[in-house]
Design a protein around this motif. Structure first.
Motif, PDB file in Angstrom:
ATOM      1  N   LYS A 277     124.698   3.744  12.972  1.00  0.00           N
ATOM      2  CA  LYS A 277     123.387   3.735  13.445  1.00  0.00           C
ATOM      3  C   LYS A 277     122.255   4.837  13.624  1.00  0.00           C
TER       4      LYS A 277
ATOM      5  N   VAL B  66     124.200  -6.276   9.993  1.00  0.00           N
ATOM      6  CA  VAL B  66     123.720  -4.675  10.384  1.00  0.00           C
ATOM      7  C   VAL B  66     123.360  -3.990   9.944  1.00  0.00           C
TER       8      VAL B  66
ATOM      9  N   VAL C  62     117.720  -5.391  13.853  1.00  0.00           N
ATOM     10  CA  VAL C  62     118.062  -4.296  13.354  1.00  0.00           C
ATOM     11  C   VAL C  62     117.528  -3.435  13.363  1.00  0.00           C
TER      12      VAL C  62
ATOM     13  N   GLN D 115     121.927 -14.560  10.093  1.00  0.00           N
ATOM     14  CA  GLN D 115     122.018 -13.102   9.595  1.00  0.00           C
ATOM     15  C   GLN D 115     120.331 -12.586   9.398  1.00  0.00           C
TER      16      GLN D 115
ATOM     17  N   GLN E 146     122.373  -2.096  18.369  1.00  0.00           N
ATOM     18  CA  GLN E 146     123.796  -2.566  18.482  1.00  0.00           C
ATOM     19  C   GLN E 146     123.813  -4.124  19.640  1.00  0.00           C
TER      20      GLN E 146
ATOM     21  N   ALA F   7     123.428  -7.061  17.649  1.00  0.00           N
ATOM     22  CA  ALA F   7     124.486  -7.175  16.409  1.00  0.00           C
ATOM     23  C   ALA F   7     124.701  -8.382  17.138  1.00  0.00           C
ATOM     24  N   ARG F   8     125.404  -7.810  18.790  1.00  0.00           N
ATOM     25  CA  ARG F   8     126.073  -8.757  19.327  1.00  0.00           C
ATOM     26  C   ARG F   8     125.656 -10.227  20.284  1.00  0.00           C
TER      27      ARG F   8
ATOM     28  N   VAL G 263     119.310 -10.922  12.552  1.00  0.00           N
ATOM     29  CA  VAL G 263     120.316  -9.944  12.741  1.00  0.00           C
ATOM     30  C   VAL G 263     119.464  -8.892  11.427  1.00  0.00           C
TER      31      VAL G 263
ATOM     32  N   VAL H 230     127.555 -11.557  10.440  1.00  0.00           N
ATOM     33  CA  VAL H 230     126.448 -10.796  11.312  1.00  0.00           C
ATOM     34  C   VAL H 230     126.696  -9.212  10.962  1.00  0.00           C
ATOM     35  N   PHE H 231     127.818  -8.979  10.573  1.00  0.00           N
ATOM     36  CA  PHE H 231     128.203  -7.187  10.406  1.00  0.00           C
ATOM     37  C   PHE H 231     127.726  -6.982   9.406  1.00  0.00           C
TER      38      PHE H 231
ATOM     39  N   TYR I 107     133.766  -5.251   9.187  1.00  0.00           N
ATOM     40  CA  TYR I 107     133.855  -5.417  11.121  1.00  0.00           C
ATOM     41  C   TYR I 107     134.407  -3.043  11.268  1.00  0.00           C
TER      42      TYR I 107
ATOM     43  N   TYR J 126     131.323  -1.466  10.288  1.00  0.00           N
ATOM     44  CA  TYR J 126     130.842  -1.791  11.567  1.00  0.00           C
ATOM     45  C   TYR J 126     130.927  -0.812  12.951  1.00  0.00           C
TER      46      TYR J 126
END
Length: 468
Positions: free
Chosen positions: A460, A396, A312, A305, A325, A328-329, A308, A392-393, A451, A454
């Motif tokens: 963004k 982000v 990000v 995390q 992005q 993030a993936r 990320v 993870v999300f 999710y 996100y």
């Protein structure tokens, strides 16, 4: 006027051939943080493993006391920890001289927070007394908690300096500092808990003192690297030693939701632990064992995390949401790979994992707790992949500055789990494993919420370093 983004800053501390936001860049930043978090996990794990040799009461006391001490620091850890995202965004925007200014403000916040944390100590003692913990656990729990709380300043200062290195992507420094802490912690605890090399056997107090000594050594490593010639020259660290109202305002504005989130979540989590511990000594022992292994599955994900958040934030600061992005993936691939291995471990070997915590002498409480812990650990496999998605999300969103929304969802999740557990254990008197299963299914539903946020893509369009 904002400076133009510097493209060379996008791959700072990453291999030049690495694709920006790709798996190699994520590995370069996140793997040292995963190793660092693994060392932190090992320290807590070994503490409880050593204490389990003294009996189940000391082992359970270290978990509840340690969690409560951490809970008292969490608001400020979350607030100060937002330095990672802020440093990353300044770096991505080509404003390197602002990075150490962020850390100066974070250090000032750490100094201001310490007396406030100590002032709240009596509240925790009152919570212990009201939770119905057996007397055999209560006294060592209070002692362990007190010692850790007196060392809270070490944790806050480490958080501030680590935010600089994670923000600029030089996470190996953090890994080294935590590795030093782990070695010192394990050695000191072995000596102080059991009384080797001429030292008295201090039991659980020795475990707490060893933890503080380890934290001090880690802080020395971070401070030495931060004030080293290379960093001092590249980032003009000396010139950044001043109060900066604008940067402090950004740190407070974007960091307070993370601080509130961490604080409220830990209160809820600690209350859940205390509910389990108040059920029976066997349940307390079983839950302590399960959460020790759950910590092994979850804490290293926090390293991913941080990677990320860093990447990000950096790429959004440079005006490249497409690369953010992609980062993030890449983080999601790492997290799912790790969690899949943990899932296999929990499903295939739960009894063996529980057996790690068997006391040396025969213990009736452990004999009753072991089958319960085995069932609960196998059930925990249901949510390890959900852990990966949520970590993870949410990373982000934090890296982008969408901290308020992340706070609302995360806090709502934890505070819905608490009454559900209370009803299961205290009202309907369900078995602990049934209550545990109910918590797991509630937890799974919340990973989908992160999710969806996100996927909506609002993150963004956010900019942190471009506002006033």
């Amino acid at each position: 006027m904002e400076k133009q983004p510097m493209t060379e800053s996008l791959t700072l501390s990453s291999p030049r051939s690495a694709r920006p936001g790709g798996l190699r860049e994520m590995l370069a930043v996140a793997l040292p943080m995963v190793a660092s978090q693994a060392c932190e996990t090992a320290m807590m794990f070994v503490d409880r493993l050593f204490l389990s040799r003294l009996g189940t009461a000391d082992m359970s006391a270290s978990m509840a006391g340690g969690l409560t001490a951490f809970m008292m620091m969490t608001f400020f850890i979350g607030l100060i920890g937002y330095a990672t995202a802020l440093v990353a965004q300044y770096l991505g925007a080509g404003r390197k001289e602002y990075c150490p200014r962020v850390i100066t403000q974070a250090l000032l916040l750490a100094l201001a927070a310490y007396p406030l944390i100590l002032a709240a100590r009596p509240l925790a003692h009152g919570l212990f007394a009201a939770s119905g913990i057996p007397p055999a656990q209560l006294e060592p729990q209070q002692a362990y908690f007190d010692i850790l709380l007196y060392g809270a300043l070490l944790t806050l200062l480490r958080t501030a300096l680590a935010g600089f290195f994670s923000g600029i992507g030089r996470t190996r420094v953090i890994m080294i500092s935590t590795l030093v802490a782990m070695v010192v912690n394990i050695a000191a605890n072995y000596v102080l808990i059991f009384g080797h090399l001429g030292f008295p056997a201090l039991g659980i107090r020795g475990a707490a003192l060893g933890t503080l000594l380890a934290g001090f050594c880690a802080l020395l490593v971070l401070a030495g690297a931060y004030w080293g010639r290379s960093i001092r020259r590249e980032f003009a660290v000396g010139a950044a030693l001043r109060f900066d109202r604008e940067i402090l305002g950004k740190l407070l504005r974007y960091g307070y939701p993370a601080g509130i989130e961490l604080f409220l979540n830990l209160i809820a989590f600690t209350l859940m632990i205390l509910l389990f511990h108040g059920h029976s000594p066997a349940t307390a022992s079983a839950v302590t064992i399960v959460f020790n292994w759950d910590m092994v599955s979850f804490v290293p994900l926090l390293g991913i995390q941080i990677g990320v958040v860093s990447l990000v934030g950096r790429h959004l600061g440079a005006g490249r949401p497409d690369i953010a992005q992609r980062a993030a993936r890449s983080g999601l691939k790492m997290a799912l790979t790790y969690s899949s291995l943990i899932l296999i471990l929990f499903v295939a070997f739960p009894a063996q994992l529980v057996g790690f915590f068997a006391p040396v002498a025969a213990d009736a409480v452990y004999a009753e707790a072991a089958p319960l812990a085995t069932v609960m650990l196998r059930l925990a496999a249901f949510y390890v992949l959900a852990d990966a998605l949520m970590v993870v999300f949410s990373g982000v969103l934090r890296g982008a500055g969408d901290t308020f929304w992340a706070m609302c969802i995360s806090v709502a999740m934890h505070w819905l789990l608490l009454p559900a557990l209370y009803l299961a254990l205290k009202v309907f008197h369900l078995p602990p494993q049934t209550a545990w299963l109910a918590l797991i299914f509630l937890f799974l539903s919340f990973s989908a919420v992160f999710y969806l946020r996100y996927r909506a893509g609002h993150w963004k369009r956010l900019r942190v370093v471009g506002d006033s």
